[in-house]
Scaffold this motif. Sequence first.
Motif, PDB file in Angstrom:
ATOM      1  N   ILE A 235       0.834  -1.206   0.000  1.00 31.74           N
ATOM      2  CA  ILE A 235       0.000   0.000   0.000  1.00 31.74           C
ATOM      3  C   ILE A 235       0.866   1.252   0.000  1.00 31.74           C
ATOM      4  CG2 ILE A 235      -1.612   1.366   1.406  1.00 31.74           C
ATOM      5  CD1 ILE A 235      -3.012  -1.263   2.099  1.00 31.74           C
ATOM      6  N   GLU A 236       1.979   1.205   0.720  1.00 30.49           N
ATOM      7  CA  GLU A 236       2.866   2.374   0.713  1.00 30.49           C
ATOM      8  C   GLU A 236       3.374   2.639  -0.705  1.00 30.49           C
ATOM      9  OE1 GLU A 236       4.919   4.358   3.524  1.00 30.49           O
ATOM     10  OE2 GLU A 236       6.893   3.564   3.019  1.00 30.49           O
ATOM     11  N   SER A 237       3.892   1.621  -1.375  1.00 35.42           N
ATOM     12  CA  SER A 237       4.401   1.809  -2.741  1.00 35.42           C
ATOM     13  C   SER A 237       3.290   2.195  -3.702  1.00 35.42           C
ATOM     14  CB  SER A 237       5.064   0.514  -3.238  1.00 35.42           C
ATOM     15  OG  SER A 237       6.224   0.236  -2.508  1.00 35.42           O
TER      16      SER A 237
ATOM     17  N   ASP B  90     -15.146  -0.165  -5.838  1.00 38.93           N
ATOM     18  CA  ASP B  90     -15.333  -0.356  -7.272  1.00 38.93           C
ATOM     19  C   ASP B  90     -14.502  -1.525  -7.778  1.00 38.93           C
ATOM     20  OD1 ASP B  90     -14.893   3.164  -7.272  1.00 38.93           O
ATOM     21  OD2 ASP B  90     -16.811   2.117  -7.347  1.00 38.93           O
ATOM     22  N   PHE B  91     -13.440  -1.840  -7.029  1.00 30.21           N
ATOM     23  CA  PHE B  91     -12.488  -2.846  -7.478  1.00 30.21           C
ATOM     24  C   PHE B  91     -11.875  -3.511  -6.258  1.00 30.21           C
ATOM     25  CE2 PHE B  91     -10.164  -4.150 -11.277  1.00 30.21           C
ATOM     26  CZ  PHE B  91      -9.036  -4.751 -10.771  1.00 30.21           C
ATOM     27  N   PHE B  92     -11.814  -4.858  -6.284  1.00 33.02           N
ATOM     28  CA  PHE B  92     -11.335  -5.585  -5.107  1.00 33.02           C
ATOM     29  C   PHE B  92     -10.096  -6.386  -5.463  1.00 33.02           C
ATOM     30  CE2 PHE B  92     -12.032  -6.785  -0.834  1.00 33.02           C
ATOM     31  CZ  PHE B  92     -11.747  -8.129  -0.678  1.00 33.02           C
ATOM     32  N   LEU B  93      -8.978  -6.008  -4.832  1.00 33.49           N
ATOM     33  CA  LEU B  93      -7.678  -6.604  -5.130  1.00 33.49           C
ATOM     34  C   LEU B  93      -7.277  -7.559  -4.008  1.00 33.49           C
ATOM     35  CD1 LEU B  93      -4.867  -6.608  -6.594  1.00 33.49           C
ATOM     36  CD2 LEU B  93      -4.339  -4.531  -5.305  1.00 33.49           C
ATOM     37  N   VAL B  94      -6.883  -8.769  -4.376  1.00 29.89           N
ATOM     38  CA  VAL B  94      -6.462  -9.740  -3.373  1.00 29.89           C
ATOM     39  C   VAL B  94      -4.973 -10.003  -3.537  1.00 29.89           C
ATOM     40  CG1 VAL B  94      -6.686 -12.129  -2.570  1.00 29.89           C
ATOM     41  CG2 VAL B  94      -8.714 -10.835  -3.242  1.00 29.89           C
ATOM     42  N   LEU B  95      -4.222  -9.842  -2.450  1.00 31.87           N
ATOM     43  CA  LEU B  95      -2.782 -10.107  -2.471  1.00 31.87           C
ATOM     44  C   LEU B  95      -2.488 -11.488  -1.901  1.00 31.87           C
ATOM     45  CD1 LEU B  95      -1.264  -6.735  -1.156  1.00 31.87           C
ATOM     46  CD2 LEU B  95      -1.656  -7.456  -3.516  1.00 31.87           C
TER      47      LEU B  95
ATOM     48  N   ALA C  31      -3.110 -10.590  -7.097  1.00 31.94           N
ATOM     49  CA  ALA C  31      -1.704 -10.247  -7.321  1.00 31.94           C
ATOM     50  C   ALA C  31      -0.807 -11.076  -6.416  1.00 31.94           C
ATOM     51  CB  ALA C  31      -1.478  -8.754  -7.065  1.00 31.94           C
ATOM     52  N   ILE C  32       0.152 -11.747  -7.013  1.00 30.63           N
ATOM     53  CA  ILE C  32       1.107 -12.560  -6.264  1.00 30.63           C
ATOM     54  C   ILE C  32       2.255 -11.632  -5.876  1.00 30.63           C
ATOM     55  CG2 ILE C  32       2.498 -14.650  -6.289  1.00 30.63           C
ATOM     56  CD1 ILE C  32       0.325 -15.919  -7.486  1.00 30.63           C
ATOM     57  N   ASN C  33       2.351 -11.319  -4.598  1.00 35.75           N
ATOM     58  CA  ASN C  33       3.315 -10.334  -4.115  1.00 35.75           C
ATOM     59  C   ASN C  33       4.661 -10.985  -3.802  1.00 35.75           C
ATOM     60  OD1 ASN C  33       3.995  -7.680  -3.414  1.00 35.75           O
ATOM     61  ND2 ASN C  33       3.561  -8.027  -1.243  1.00 35.75           N
ATOM     62  N   LYS C  34       5.641 -10.137  -3.530  1.00 36.35           N
ATOM     63  CA  LYS C  34       7.012 -10.587  -3.212  1.00 36.35           C
ATOM     64  C   LYS C  34       7.592 -11.447  -4.339  1.00 36.35           C
ATOM     65  CE  LYS C  34       6.218 -10.404   1.795  1.00 36.35           C
ATOM     66  NZ  LYS C  34       6.422 -11.016   3.112  1.00 36.35           N
TER      67      LYS C  34
ATOM     68  N   VAL D  57      -4.720 -12.720 -12.945  1.00 32.92           N
ATOM     69  CA  VAL D  57      -3.738 -12.996 -11.892  1.00 32.92           C
ATOM     70  C   VAL D  57      -2.422 -12.397 -12.375  1.00 32.92           C
ATOM     71  CG1 VAL D  57      -2.577 -14.759 -10.527  1.00 32.92           C
ATOM     72  CG2 VAL D  57      -4.922 -15.149 -11.314  1.00 32.92           C
ATOM     73  N   MET D  58      -1.819 -11.519 -11.566  1.00 28.51           N
ATOM     74  CA  MET D  58      -0.578 -10.859 -11.958  1.00 28.51           C
ATOM     75  C   MET D  58       0.450 -11.047 -10.852  1.00 28.51           C
ATOM     76  SD  MET D  58      -2.440  -7.344 -13.333  1.00 28.51           S
ATOM     77  CE  MET D  58      -0.989  -6.610 -14.087  1.00 28.51           C
ATOM     78  N   GLN D  59       1.669 -10.671 -11.125  1.00 25.98           N
ATOM     79  CA  GLN D  59       2.691 -10.730 -10.088  1.00 25.98           C
ATOM     80  C   GLN D  59       3.209  -9.328  -9.818  1.00 25.98           C
ATOM     81  OE1 GLN D  59       5.858 -13.223 -11.550  1.00 25.98           O
ATOM     82  NE2 GLN D  59       6.587 -11.724 -13.018  1.00 25.98           N
ATOM     83  N   CYS D  60       3.759  -9.139  -8.606  1.00 27.26           N
ATOM     84  CA  CYS D  60       4.243  -7.808  -8.267  1.00 27.26           C
ATOM     85  C   CYS D  60       5.203  -7.878  -7.086  1.00 27.26           C
ATOM     86  CB  CYS D  60       3.079  -6.891  -7.915  1.00 27.26           C
ATOM     87  SG  CYS D  60       2.227  -7.362  -6.403  1.00 27.26           S
ATOM     88  N   SER D  61       5.787  -6.728  -6.785  1.00 31.46           N
ATOM     89  CA  SER D  61       6.608  -6.611  -5.588  1.00 31.46           C
ATOM     90  C   SER D  61       6.307  -5.271  -4.947  1.00 31.46           C
ATOM     91  CB  SER D  61       8.098  -6.681  -5.930  1.00 31.46           C
ATOM     92  OG  SER D  61       8.850  -6.208  -4.822  1.00 31.46           O
ATOM     93  N   GLY D  62       5.683  -5.313  -3.778  1.00 38.74           N
ATOM     94  CA  GLY D  62       5.402  -4.077  -3.058  1.00 38.74           C
ATOM     95  C   GLY D  62       6.694  -3.366  -2.697  1.00 38.74           C
ATOM     96  N   LEU D  63       7.737  -4.141  -2.508  1.00 37.92           N
ATOM     97  CA  LEU D  63       9.019  -3.573  -2.078  1.00 37.92           C
ATOM     98  C   LEU D  63       9.717  -2.822  -3.215  1.00 37.92           C
ATOM     99  CD1 LEU D  63      10.733  -3.503   0.474  1.00 37.92           C
ATOM    100  CD2 LEU D  63      11.975  -5.506  -0.363  1.00 37.92           C
ATOM    101  N   SER D  64       9.816  -3.451  -4.369  1.00 38.61           N
ATOM    102  CA  SER D  64      10.523  -2.804  -5.468  1.00 38.61           C
ATOM    103  C   SER D  64       9.590  -1.947  -6.328  1.00 38.61           C
ATOM    104  CB  SER D  64      11.181  -3.860  -6.370  1.00 38.61           C
ATOM    105  OG  SER D  64      10.186  -4.532  -7.139  1.00 38.61           O
ATOM    106  N   GLY D  65       8.307  -2.207  -6.235  1.00 37.45           N
ATOM    107  CA  GLY D  65       7.368  -1.456  -7.064  1.00 37.45           C
ATOM    108  C   GLY D  65       7.066  -2.149  -8.383  1.00 37.45           C
ATOM    109  N   ALA D  66       7.741  -3.243  -8.666  1.00 36.91           N
ATOM    110  CA  ALA D  66       7.519  -3.951  -9.929  1.00 36.91           C
ATOM    111  C   ALA D  66       6.076  -4.454 -10.005  1.00 36.91           C
ATOM    112  CB  ALA D  66       8.489  -5.132 -10.040  1.00 36.91           C
ATOM    113  N   GLY D  67       5.461  -4.263 -11.164  1.00 34.67           N
ATOM    114  CA  GLY D  67       4.099  -4.760 -11.378  1.00 34.67           C
ATOM    115  C   GLY D  67       3.009  -3.817 -10.909  1.00 34.67           C
ATOM    116  N   LEU D  68       3.371  -2.825 -10.102  1.00 34.03           N
ATOM    117  CA  LEU D  68       2.337  -1.938  -9.568  1.00 34.03           C
ATOM    118  C   LEU D  68       1.713  -1.025 -10.633  1.00 34.03           C
ATOM    119  CD1 LEU D  68       3.112  -3.177  -6.926  1.00 34.03           C
ATOM    120  CD2 LEU D  68       3.395  -0.910  -5.935  1.00 34.03           C
ATOM    121  N   PRO D  69       2.520  -0.489 -11.562  1.00 37.60           N
ATOM    122  CA  PRO D  69       1.899   0.313 -12.625  1.00 37.60           C
ATOM    123  C   PRO D  69       0.888  -0.525 -13.429  1.00 37.60           C
ATOM    124  CG  PRO D  69       4.254   0.708 -12.577  1.00 37.60           C
ATOM    125  CD  PRO D  69       3.991  -0.441 -11.640  1.00 37.60           C
TER     126      PRO D  69
END
Lengths: 338, 338
Positions: free
Chosen positions: A79-81, A177-182, A206-209, A243-255
């Motif tokens: 959420i911070e990123s 409006d939109f429900f995101l599951v990590l 979204a598959i995090n980390k 289903v997507m992948q991302c990293s809250g830490l690096s910011g990858a996938g967030l855009p």
Amino acid sequence: MSDGQAATRRVVLAARAYIDGILAGDRAMLARAITLVESANASHEAVAQEVLLAILPHSGRSLRVGISGAPGVGKSTFIESFGRQILEAGHRVAVLAVDPTSPRTGGSVLGDKTRMTRLAQDARAFIRPSPTVGSLGGVTRRTRESMLLCEAAGFDVILVETVGVGQSETAVAGMVDFFLVLLLASAGDELQGIKRGILELADLVAINKADTEAPAVVGRALADYRNAMRILSGVEAAHITRVMQCSGLSGAGLPEIWQAILDARDRDPNAFEARRTRQMVDWLWSTVESTLIASLHDAPGVAAVRDAVEADVRAGRLTPTLAARRVLDAYHHDRGRA
Amino acid sequence: MSDGQAATRRVVLAARAYIDGILAGDRAMLARAITLVESANASHEAVAQEVLLAILPHSGRSLRVGISGAPGVGKSTFIESFGRQILEAGHRVAVLAVDPTSPRTGGSVLGDKTRMTRLAQDARAFIRPSPTVGSLGGVTRRTRESMLLCEAAGFDVILVETVGVGQSETAVAGMVDFFLVLLLASAGDELQGIKRGILELADLVAINKADTEAPAVVGRALADYRNAMRILSGVEAAHITRVMQCSGLSGAGLPEIWQAILDARDRDPNAFEARRTRQMVDWLWSTVESTLIASLHDAPGVAAVRDAVEADVRAGRLTPTLAARRVLDAYHHDRGRA
């Protein structure tokens, strides 16, 4: 004035002060108004409802995103990123939380500013812990009302966190409006505490980390969840939940996640508006029904017969239908109508 | 006397006649008692409840199995084969149905004896179409009550069909010991109309018509659903819901399914009893709450304000919380308490 100081100040202002402050985008007044709305004090409620009615025409101009994930999935970092990225895109972001289990003292872990430090320090962001009303119905209602206040104060993206306890996902999915599951890739489902039903509420998973897991593990998790979502979506879905992948830490996938949210809204603006209208009407009737049921469970006459009636049902001495009649008779007798 | 003749006979007997007939295992009296229980006539209800209370100590000695499947999955053929196999094992089988959409004239497609001919002709079996009360709550209650009557009449296996419309699966899952979901392998999920949530209610998933599908297709469906059930089961499951294959037409796989049901019961008899007791208490409170909410929606005062209040909410002129208060005021005013 910090939110903490506002919370300890017990003076309730006139409705006009809150209304003017909110419409001027005054964050301190917004915080005080939310405190007022969260108050369990009946005399505060009249002022709160007056404020809400007045700001109602100024609400709604936002994108509301629910974010759910089990403890350990990295929600705060995400959420911070994500929040900072949305700020950089020119928005003003409010972060609310639904957590009916949070204790009255100490507050909720969700919406904890110490875990979203940089976001909390940004003047364009507003973070609020979960109300500590105690029941999911109470927390849900107050979060919905706080959302209206934030929107009237100029926040055009509202993130609503939920930790996935009890029915809070269903409640949050019903107000956004939109429900995101990590989720995580390698923890295995057993360790993730995925509650039944949460995947079917998701508009995106979204598959995090993903940056710290082995690529093969992430790849397998993506394939597994895509398969599961295809099966769950069935015939009702105009499309299958991504289903997507991302990293809250690096910011990858967030855009990409943010773009997916915007695309979902822009794909069908009428459907978007219709969903919001339906949610407001659902809010009306769920409030009516939960208030009525609460008045039954709180009725002294019902409390007096409850244990005996349940014992009779458990022991097979009384049919549930007859037992129900006894409870309702006790309730209506209480209310002066035999 | 056929069930049709019993249904057209409008004479209501004294409670004692029904009670004695049911406890003696008289199928005609059982059918008449169920007709009585299904009656919407308030004067019949007193007799019905008296009968239910009297037979209650004689109920419960059965295994209750819910069977759900979309139209076309082969449910009738499956139930006929499954039912006959269970009869051969020495049991007496009752087949009930929950289908709130069935029209008042013409009856329900479910529990249609013309589709389960050999089972219907067997004196050890009893088949009953869904009640046509119109609301799911009404159908659910009457099916639960009919189940008690069948058990008191000596039927020790109760199969409850549901066609998967609306919330009927949840209702049936809440009244049985074991919930079986039938699916097809090659139709693709899009054609099966799998409702969201149904897979998570299942205690076992069976891929039907396996004898007429290509083995590779069946194999892939088995793998897909096993994967989905593993993901859905998550951390809460002591075990993962099994996925098996069968053929209602040939009978292949049915003994294994029956054994799986027996194993589930015998694995933990305490849990089995506890589930039943919990279901009875849930029945009590869901009856209390649905009766209360129905009385609200039926109140003339509420009907008078409903459209205007909803319009105000949709147009953003009224907050749902204030709108709810208006509705409740109208309800309580109706009931003689301002």
